[in-house]
Design a protein around this motif. Structure first.
Motif, short mmCIF file in Angstrom:
data_model
loop_
_atom_site.label_atom_id
_atom_site.label_comp_id
_atom_site.label_asym_id
_atom_site.label_seq_id
_atom_site.Cartn_x
_atom_site.Cartn_y
_atom_site.Cartn_z
N UNK B 47 -150.74 29.17 -102.83
CA UNK B 47 -149.43 29.54 -103.37
C UNK B 47 -148.48 28.37 -103.15
N UNK B 48 -147.37 28.43 -103.86
CA UNK B 48 -146.36 27.38 -103.72
C UNK B 48 -145.92 27.28 -102.26
N UNK B 79 -150.89 34.17 -111.44
CA UNK B 79 -150.13 35.15 -110.69
C UNK B 79 -150.97 36.41 -110.59
N UNK B 80 -151.26 36.77 -109.37
CA UNK B 80 -151.99 38.01 -109.15
C UNK B 80 -151.01 39.14 -109.46
N UNK B 81 -151.40 40.10 -110.30
CA UNK B 81 -150.48 41.19 -110.64
C UNK B 81 -150.05 41.91 -109.36
N UNK B 86 -146.34 32.81 -107.19
CA UNK B 86 -147.24 32.08 -108.07
C UNK B 86 -148.30 31.43 -107.21
N UNK B 87 -149.48 31.29 -107.76
CA UNK B 87 -150.41 30.42 -107.05
C UNK B 87 -151.01 29.43 -108.04
#
Lengths: 165, 165
Positions: B47-48, B79-81, B86-87
């Motif tokens: 992830x960021x 993006x995992x729901x 964000x990753x």
DNA sequence: TATTATCTTCACAAAGTTGTGAAATCAGTG
DNA sequence: CACTGATTTCACAACTTTGTGAAGATAATA
């Protein structure tokens, strides 16, 4: 503006365009301008003074630029006996030089990737990813020389067809 | 220092080495570090926030770096729901992306050279020199896709041999 | 060996690049 | 639709890079 002045203007503008492209590729800016200037000069040869004049920079800047370009084999320094001035010319087979540089770089990447595999472990996912990187660069390091040979052969053939010796 | 800490240390050092090499190739420094960090992460995804933590930089710096890498196709944003974060992950076939970029660049050089020929005149010595430059880049622009296909074929074969699906 | 033209080196100033902190924006969740 | 966590934007400061001017070195002539 005379015809000649207009051409010179367009020429200088093109020098900057070519140089900008090279600079974006990672060349030092001044080195790119010097190289571009030599490229567009019919004789392919200019003295340090002429380069400074043409590019509106100090002799010191030219000195720095040629110190970058010469070891790369992209330009050659020459001195006519009995002349105090150095002059520089684009190397005849300069694309060969740029290719050689690529080749050295690829080998460096192979080493870097190998080092990473040692750190991460060859069996880890990240290690495998780096192994793929290493293989990729190894492949290109092998293939690029062959590709260049084919270029060279084609060039010789074209020159023969043109009647150039 | 524990075993794990030592490995992490070596890992971070390698991230910097890899990043430095990419930076020398003309990448933005932070983009190079982000890419290197993703390369050495087993999951290939961070992830960021994790990137900022790992590289000891502000989220803003990460933001700038991914804005450079994503359009180049070297990393993908995901993006995992049900997650606000964000990753980013390294693109599977990233070497293909880097190759495509090369290809676009080669075509740009062909255009630049052609423009120069117009300015100088095709029959002048400098014009001929630029024509050779144009031909050189054209040759590589043709050959590189073929070379890449061969790499791809070899890779698929190696994966088959390894029993990877 | 002195003279002079040319080139190089080096400290510094100008310009450009990069990353930060703070504020703004965006997107899930209650 | 307010709340909250995450990301982006932007002005600015820190850092790098780049080219200059001046002094020093080099090499051809006299």
């Amino acid at each position: 503006m005379t015809r000649e002045a207009k051409r010179d203007d367009a020429l200088l503008q093109f020098v900057e365009k070519l140089a900008l492209g090279l600079a974006n590729m990672g060349w030092q800016r001044m080195a790119a301008r010097v190289f571009a200037a030599l490229m567009v000069t019919d004789s392919g040869r200019l003295t340090a003074g002429e380069l400074a004049e043409l590019l509106s920079v100090s002799p010191a800047a030219i000195s720095g630029a040629v110190r970058y370009l010469e070891p790369l084999g992209l330009i050659a320094r020459e001195r006519v006996p009995g002349d105090r001035r150095d002059s520089y010319r684009v190397v005849d087979d300069m694309w060969y030089a740029s290719f050689l540089k690529q080749d050295r770089m690829l080998k460096l990447w192979v080493d870097t990737a190998s080092e990473g595999i040692d750190v991460l472990g060859a069996s880890t996912p990240a290690g495998k990813r780096l192994a793929e990187m290493r293989d990729f660069f190894e492949f290109f390091a092998e293939e690029l020389p062959l590709l260049f040979e084919r270029w060279h052969a084609r060039r010789l053939k074209a020159q023969y067809a043109d009647g150039v010796d």
